[in-house]
Scaffold this motif. Structure first.
Motif, PDB file in Angstrom:
ATOM      1  N   VAL A 241       0.831  -1.208   0.000  1.00  0.00           N
ATOM      2  CA  VAL A 241       0.000   0.000   0.000  1.00  0.00           C
ATOM      3  C   VAL A 241       0.866   1.258   0.000  1.00  0.00           C
ATOM      4  N   ASP A 243       0.193   5.485   0.052  1.00  0.00           N
ATOM      5  CA  ASP A 243      -0.796   6.565   0.210  1.00  0.00           C
ATOM      6  C   ASP A 243      -2.212   6.011   0.287  1.00  0.00           C
ATOM      7  N   GLY A 244      -2.374   4.919   1.016  1.00  0.00           N
ATOM      8  CA  GLY A 244      -3.711   4.359   1.234  1.00  0.00           C
ATOM      9  C   GLY A 244      -4.273   3.577   0.057  1.00  0.00           C
ATOM     10  N   LYS A 245      -3.490   3.376  -0.993  1.00  0.00           N
ATOM     11  CA  LYS A 245      -3.974   2.669  -2.174  1.00  0.00           C
ATOM     12  C   LYS A 245      -3.152   1.409  -2.441  1.00  0.00           C
ATOM     13  N   TYR A 274     -11.420  -0.054  -6.387  1.00  0.00           N
ATOM     14  CA  TYR A 274     -11.460   1.362  -6.763  1.00  0.00           C
ATOM     15  C   TYR A 274     -12.377   1.614  -7.969  1.00  0.00           C
TER      16      TYR A 274
END
Ligand code: SF4
Ligand code: SF4
Ligand code: SF4
Ligand code: FES
Length: 354
Positions: A241, A243-245, A274
């Motif tokens: 992960v 930046d939260g992605k 997403y």
């Protein structure tokens, strides 16, 4: 009394049949490797794990040499390090290793070894493997960069012995050597099922995840352990992960039940998270055929009401349930319990049976 051998001057126990590499590890000595893949037949291809064995005519590959009683092994002599360094230099010259442009930069065992041996200049001329075999970038999931392949064979072992897909093997000879699919077709036209296990085990940047390209360097990534959401097997995976992605997904080595394996869905099919088209609330179809968003309470009340109506009119056997293979086992158990004990029918099945 257990069998012992002498490891760097110290009497060390080993299990008969164990290779020097494994016995040394148990004895607290890490020997560097590149081609060794735990759980598969050793190939002895890279010669990075060389050690000195007293009485032997040459240095021995620790990954494929069994320990014998009383054997004297030395893992840190000048000769050993000289040979390992030379082999790293030869591997660096076996292709094009310009780390700055490589996806594996920071996550590459060859790079780590070059750093360890303080190799700053290439003594041997680089062989431009890319001139022979251009990069294969034609499928949506895996990039094959032959110019960075060190022919360690780990991908072949993983495909054939770990996943038993038998999609790739060593092909051609000499400087034309290459890892090939049947008929040397690109992955997407071959027997490859895109499990990505070859990518997982590639120690360099020859096989990389296409979707992860440019999304984050290893040192920028946080690894979060989770259970694969796709089926009831419960494979353990790492979400990489930034930046939260989620940038990519890999398997947790040595963890049950998958022991470092993943299938195509678990490894590559995380885009839905997403997706703009992802359903986030229940939808109720109105009489005009159109869907409208609803709350969970409203949707569940409606379903319960319809169930009651059907049971009253035609009996419980007028209802059937199919539990989802993506549910966890406990949910599937509850689903059948609900159908048998609450609805009152044995019409219950599971989509994995199809
Ligand atoms: S495979 Fe490793 S050594 Fe080669 S360019 Fe990539 S990071 Fe550098
Ligand atoms: S993706 Fe899976 S099936 Fe395809 S070559 Fe790699 S290990 Fe074999
Ligand atoms: S693709 Fe990777 S794992 Fe396969 S032989 Fe080349 S370097 Fe080794
Ligand atoms: S790890 Fe032993 S030869 Fe490659």
């Amino acid at each position: 009394m257990s069998d012992t051998f002498i490891l760097n001057g110290k009497e060390t126990p080993y299990t008969p049949g164990q290779m020097i590499l494994e016995a040394a590890k148990v004895g607290g000595i890490e020997i560097p490797t590149l081609c060794y893949l735990k759980g598969s037949t050793p190939t002895g291809a890279c010669r990075i794990c060389l050690v000195e064995v007293k009485g032997a005519r040459s240095l021995m590959a620790a990954c494929s040499t069994p320990v014998t009683p009383g054997m004297e092994v030395f893992t840190e002599t000048a000769l050993v390090h000289q040979a390992r360094k030379l082999n790293v230099e030869l591997l660096l010259s076996s292709g094009t290793h310009n780390c700055l442009t490589c996806e594996a930069n920071g996550n590459c065992r060859l790079q780590d070894l070059a750093y360890f041996y303080k190799i700053t200049d290439l003594r041997f001329e680089e062989k431009a493997a890319s001139d022979i075999y251009p990069k294969e970038d034609r499928n949506p999931l895996i990039v094959r960069d032959f110019s960075r392949c060190i022919l360690c064979g780990r991908c072949v072992q993983a495909c054939n012995e770990v996943m038993v897909n038998r999609a790739i093997s060593q092909g051609y000879r000499g400087k034309e050597s290459k890892i090939v699919t049947g008929g040397d077709l690109p992955y997407h036209e071959s027997e490859c099922v895109f499990c990505g296990q070859c990518v997982e085990v590639c120690p360099v940047g020859a096989l990389t995840e296409k979707k992860a390209k440019g999304l984050g360097r290893p040192w920028e990534i946080k690894k979060i352990r989770t259970t694969c959401p796709y089926c009831g097997v419960g494979c353990q995976q790492w979400l990489h992960v930034k930046d939260g992605k989620i940038v990519k997904v890999t398997a947790v080595e040595d963890a049950q039940p998958n022991m470092g394996r993943l299938c195509v869905k678990g490894r590559f099919a995380y885009d839905f998270i997403y997706s703009e088209e992802r359903l986030k609330t229940p939808l109720i179809r109105e009489a005009n055929g159109e869907f409208r968003e609803a709350s969970w309470d409203e949707a569940l009340d409606l379903v319960a009401e319809k169930f009651k109506e059907i049971i009253k009119k035609d009996g419980p056997d007028a209802i059937a349930g199919v539990s989802c293979a993506r549910s966890i086992n406990e949910d599937s158990y509850q689903m059948q319990k609900f159908f048998r004990a609450v609805i009152g029918t044995n019409n219950i099945d599971h989509c994995a049976r199809t």
